[in-house]
Design an enzyme around this catalytic site. Structure first.
Site, short mmCIF file in Angstrom:
data_model
loop_
_atom_site.label_atom_id
_atom_site.label_comp_id
_atom_site.label_asym_id
_atom_site.label_seq_id
_atom_site.Cartn_x
_atom_site.Cartn_y
_atom_site.Cartn_z
N GLU A 132 0.83 -1.21 0.00
CA GLU A 132 0.00 0.00 0.00
C GLU A 132 0.87 1.25 0.00
O GLU A 132 0.57 2.23 -0.71
CB GLU A 132 -0.93 0.00 1.22
CG GLU A 132 -1.87 1.19 1.24
CD GLU A 132 -2.68 1.27 2.51
OE1 GLU A 132 -3.00 2.41 2.92
OE2 GLU A 132 -3.03 0.21 3.08
N CYS A 200 -8.25 2.85 8.16
CA CYS A 200 -9.49 2.16 7.77
C CYS A 200 -10.40 1.94 8.97
O CYS A 200 -9.95 1.59 10.06
CB CYS A 200 -9.07 0.83 7.13
SG CYS A 200 -10.35 -0.41 7.05
N SER A 229 -0.49 -6.51 7.69
CA SER A 229 -0.15 -5.43 8.62
C SER A 229 -1.19 -5.28 9.72
O SER A 229 -0.85 -5.19 10.90
CB SER A 229 0.00 -4.11 7.85
OG SER A 229 0.29 -3.05 8.72
N ASN A 230 -2.46 -5.29 9.36
CA ASN A 230 -3.48 -5.06 10.39
C ASN A 230 -3.56 -6.22 11.37
O ASN A 230 -3.87 -6.02 12.55
CB ASN A 230 -4.84 -4.76 9.75
CG ASN A 230 -5.55 -5.98 9.22
OD1 ASN A 230 -6.30 -6.64 9.92
ND2 ASN A 230 -5.32 -6.31 7.96
#
Length: 324
Positions: A132, A200, A229-230
Site C-alpha cells: 500500500e 481504515c 499489517s493489520n
C-alpha cells in the site's frame, strides 16, 4: 464480561473480512466465472495465505510483477493499490485490467495527488516496503516522504515547513500512528491533517474490540498471516492493553498446546483479510481442549459494502442484458 474462572473464549466482534477485502476476493471469483481461468493477479489479492491458496485452486495465477502476465491477458490489481506506473505497464502489455484497490486506499491516493498538485510536502506514515505504501508513494514520488514510526521523524526534511501535510497507510495501529503524528506536529507546528481519517474503519474497529477484551485475556490468538499489517497490529495492541500473551496464526494447527498451560481466558480475533472459516477452526480446536464457553465482545456494528470494480460491473451488466 463475566469473571468466572471457568475456561472460556472471548470472541471479538467485529473481526475478519472488511468491505474492501470482501470486494477484492469477490472480484477475482467473479472474474474467473465471467472470463474463465486463468485470471492473473498482481501480488496477493489480500494478505492471507488461505485466501490465496483457495483462489489458486480456482484458477487464479498470482504474480509479483506486471511483466509476468502474458500479453493480452486479464490482470487484477490487489486491494492494496498500485502506483500509476503499474497502470502504464499494463497498458504497454495490452493487458485488460480489473482494479480491486480498496476504495479507502484510493481515497488516500487521491489525497496524495491533490496535495502534491498544491505543492505540499506529504509525510506518509507507514511501513517501508508495504504494498500500500509503495502504491501511494508512486502517486507523487517527488513530494512524498515515508515516516516509518515516531523514531523516523528526526530524519524528515521538507522544502517549506509551512506547507506540510500528513497521510497514513490505512492498516496501521491507531495509537502508533497518532504517536508518530504527535512527534511530527512538534517538529512542524503548521502540519496539516488529512480532511478525514486515513486509517481504515475496519482496522480501527478490530483494534477497539481487542482493547476491550485484552485486560481479561490470558492468551490472545489473532488469526491472520504474517504479512498482514493489520493482523500484526492486533497482536501488538493486545499486548499493549493487557493480554498476558498473544500469538498470530494462519490456521488452528499452528497453535502450540503449551500456550494453553495455566490459561483460563483466551481472547480470539482475526485480521481484516481473514475468512470466518479459519476462526471457526480455532474455536473447534479450543472447544476440544475445554474452552467451549464462548462469549462475544461486541464494540461496533459494520454494514459498509463496496460495489465491484467498474470493469467487472460493466461486463456483468452487458452479459445480463444479452440474456434478456
Amino acid at each position: 464480561m463475566s469473571t468466572t474462572a471457568q475456561r472460556r473464549v472471548l470472541l471479538a466482534a467485529p473481526r475478519g473480512y472488511c468491505a474492501g477485502v470482501d470486494r477484492a476476493v469477490i472480484a477475482v471469483e467473479k472474474a474467473l466465472e465471467q472470463y474463465g481461468a486463468p485470471i492473473y493477479v498482481r501480488k496477493q489479492i489480500v494478505h492471507n495465505k488461505y485466501v490465496v491458496q483457495t483462489l489458486e485452486k480456482k484458477g487464479a495465477i498470482f504474480v509479483d510483477e506486471t511483466e509476468e502476465v502474458p500479453e493480452g491477458a486479464i490482470v487484477v490489481f490487489s486491494a492494496h493499490g498500485v502506483a500509476p506506473s503499474v497502470h502504464d505497464e499494463a497498458k504497454a502489455g495490452k493487458l485488460a485490467t480489473i482494479d480491486a484497490t480498496c476504495p479507502l486506499v484510493t481515497k488516500v491516493h487521491k489525497e496524495a495527488v491533490r496535495f502534491a498538485e498544491e505543492d505540499y510536502d506529504i509525510l506518509l506514515v507507514g511501513h517501508e516496503g508495504h504494498e500500500e505504501v509503495i502504491g501511494t508513494m508512486g502517486e507523487a514520488p517527488d513530494r512524498i516522504h515515508l515516516v516509518d514510526g515516531a523514531e523516523d521523524v528526526a530524519n524528515v526534511e521538507v522544502r517549506d515547513e509551512s506547507k506540510v501535510v500528513w497521510l497514513s497507510q490505512t492498516t496501521l495501529s491507531v495509537d502508533e500512528t497518532m504517536a508518530t503524528v504527535g512527534e511530527l506536529q512538534k517538529r512542524f507546528p503548521l502540519l496539516v491533517s488529512p480532511p478525514s481519517d486515513d486509517i481504515c474503519y475496519a482496522t480501527q474497529n478490530r483494534q477497539v474490540a481487542v482493547k476491550k477484551l485484552a485486560p481479561e485475556t490470558d492468551l490472545l490468538i489473532v488469526v491472520g498471516s504474517k504479512n498482514s499489517s493489520n493482523s500484526v497490529r492486533l497482536v501488538e495492541v493486545g499486548l499493549e492493553y493487557g493480554a498476558k500473551a498473544a500469538h498470530l496464526v494462519d490456521f488452528a494447527d499452528e497453535i502450540d498446546e503449551a500456550w494453553l498451560e495455566g490459561v483460563t481466558t483466551v481472547g480470539l480475533t482475526s485480521g481484516a483479510s481473514v475468512p470466518e472459516i479459519l476462526v471457526d477452526g480455532v474455536l473447534e480446536f479450543l472447544a476440544e481442549r475445554g474452552y467451549a464457553d464462548v462469549e462475544t465482545v461486541k464494540t461496533a456494528e459494520e454494514h459498509l459494502q463496496f460495489s465491484l470494480p467498474k470493469e467487472l460491473r460493466r461486463d456483468l451488466r452487458a452479459e445480463a442484458a444479452g440474456k434478456l
